[in-house]
Design a protein around this motif. Sequence first.
Motif: not given
Lengths: 201, 147
Positions: B23, B61, B64-65, B68
């Motif tokens: 990231y 996931d 990633r969330k 984000q």
Amino acid sequence: MKKTWLVVIPVMLFVLVAAFLYSGLSSDPRQLDSQITGQPFPEFLLPDLMEPEKNYTQAALKGEVTIVNVWGVWCVTCAVEMPYLTHLKETEGVRFVGLYFDQDLDPDNGTKTLNRVQQEVTELLSRYGNPYAFNIFDVYRDTSLDLGVTGAPEHFVIDREGIVRMHHVGDINERVWMNKIGPLYQRLTGREEQNAQGAGR
Amino acid sequence: MIRAWLVMLLFVSSLSWAAQSSYEFDSDAQRESFNRLTAVLRCPMCQNQNIADSDAMIAHDMRRKVHQLLQDGKTEDEVIAYMKARYGDFVYYEPPVTIGTIWLWLIPLIFIACATIIVVKRRKPQVSADMAEQLAKADEILRQDKS
């Protein structure tokens, strides 16, 4: 007097602790409280798995009692339950909608093409039966996250207004259907009343 | 010697694995937020790991969330609230204080309080007259032994 307390207190403590630990024996740590039950299905805009140019929103789940099945071809239990789901669709007319997500299709560094996924899905469904009205492709697994999905298979019973009525983690087999999901499904569809009336005549 | 090096290498590799992340962040503060959040959020699948450690798909996931949401300018509290709304209180390592959970804090305090009371009460054992006599006798014998 003091002596009796010396006996009573440890015994009471022992009973309390034993009762607490005993209740722990049968509790399943994987059983999480579903946050979505009683809430409207989360908003989404996702493509059809087979026809990616076609899009669905949460409105597609309204109007009819629907069971949303979260699954993927990589999930063995999903394949195992497929014949039974197909059986339910054929005998009871249950409307299943697949929320498909793929493990290998990592959105950040994907290794699998959509074509490949479609091919695998077609192959699996032709082998085990196809219970689905249609399959929604949860590309980035956002909707799964919104639903509080932790794996596959998981099922969400949605009523006509699009409210999630039940979140079932794990497969649907005959026992689960008879004891847990079936009764709720009958109630939501109003078939129970019809059956009762039919029996009364 | 070589063996010692190999053992050390083992630690080095596992460290770099933990720190590995693809990231990108706007700022160091954001990176720190991300590291903090992924350490305090619990993976719903492999239940004794936080989402930074877990390699389950759901943990991927969630990472990633989190990334984000941070990019969207959400605060750490908002990210935690977001996850709690989906996975329940379970997902956060700090349980909320409720009637059901208050005992986690109260039971140790009650235990300490009870133990303190018992210890204080017992500090001075009352020696019965009979016993005192015997003790005095014993002391005398000891003194005689020494001399």
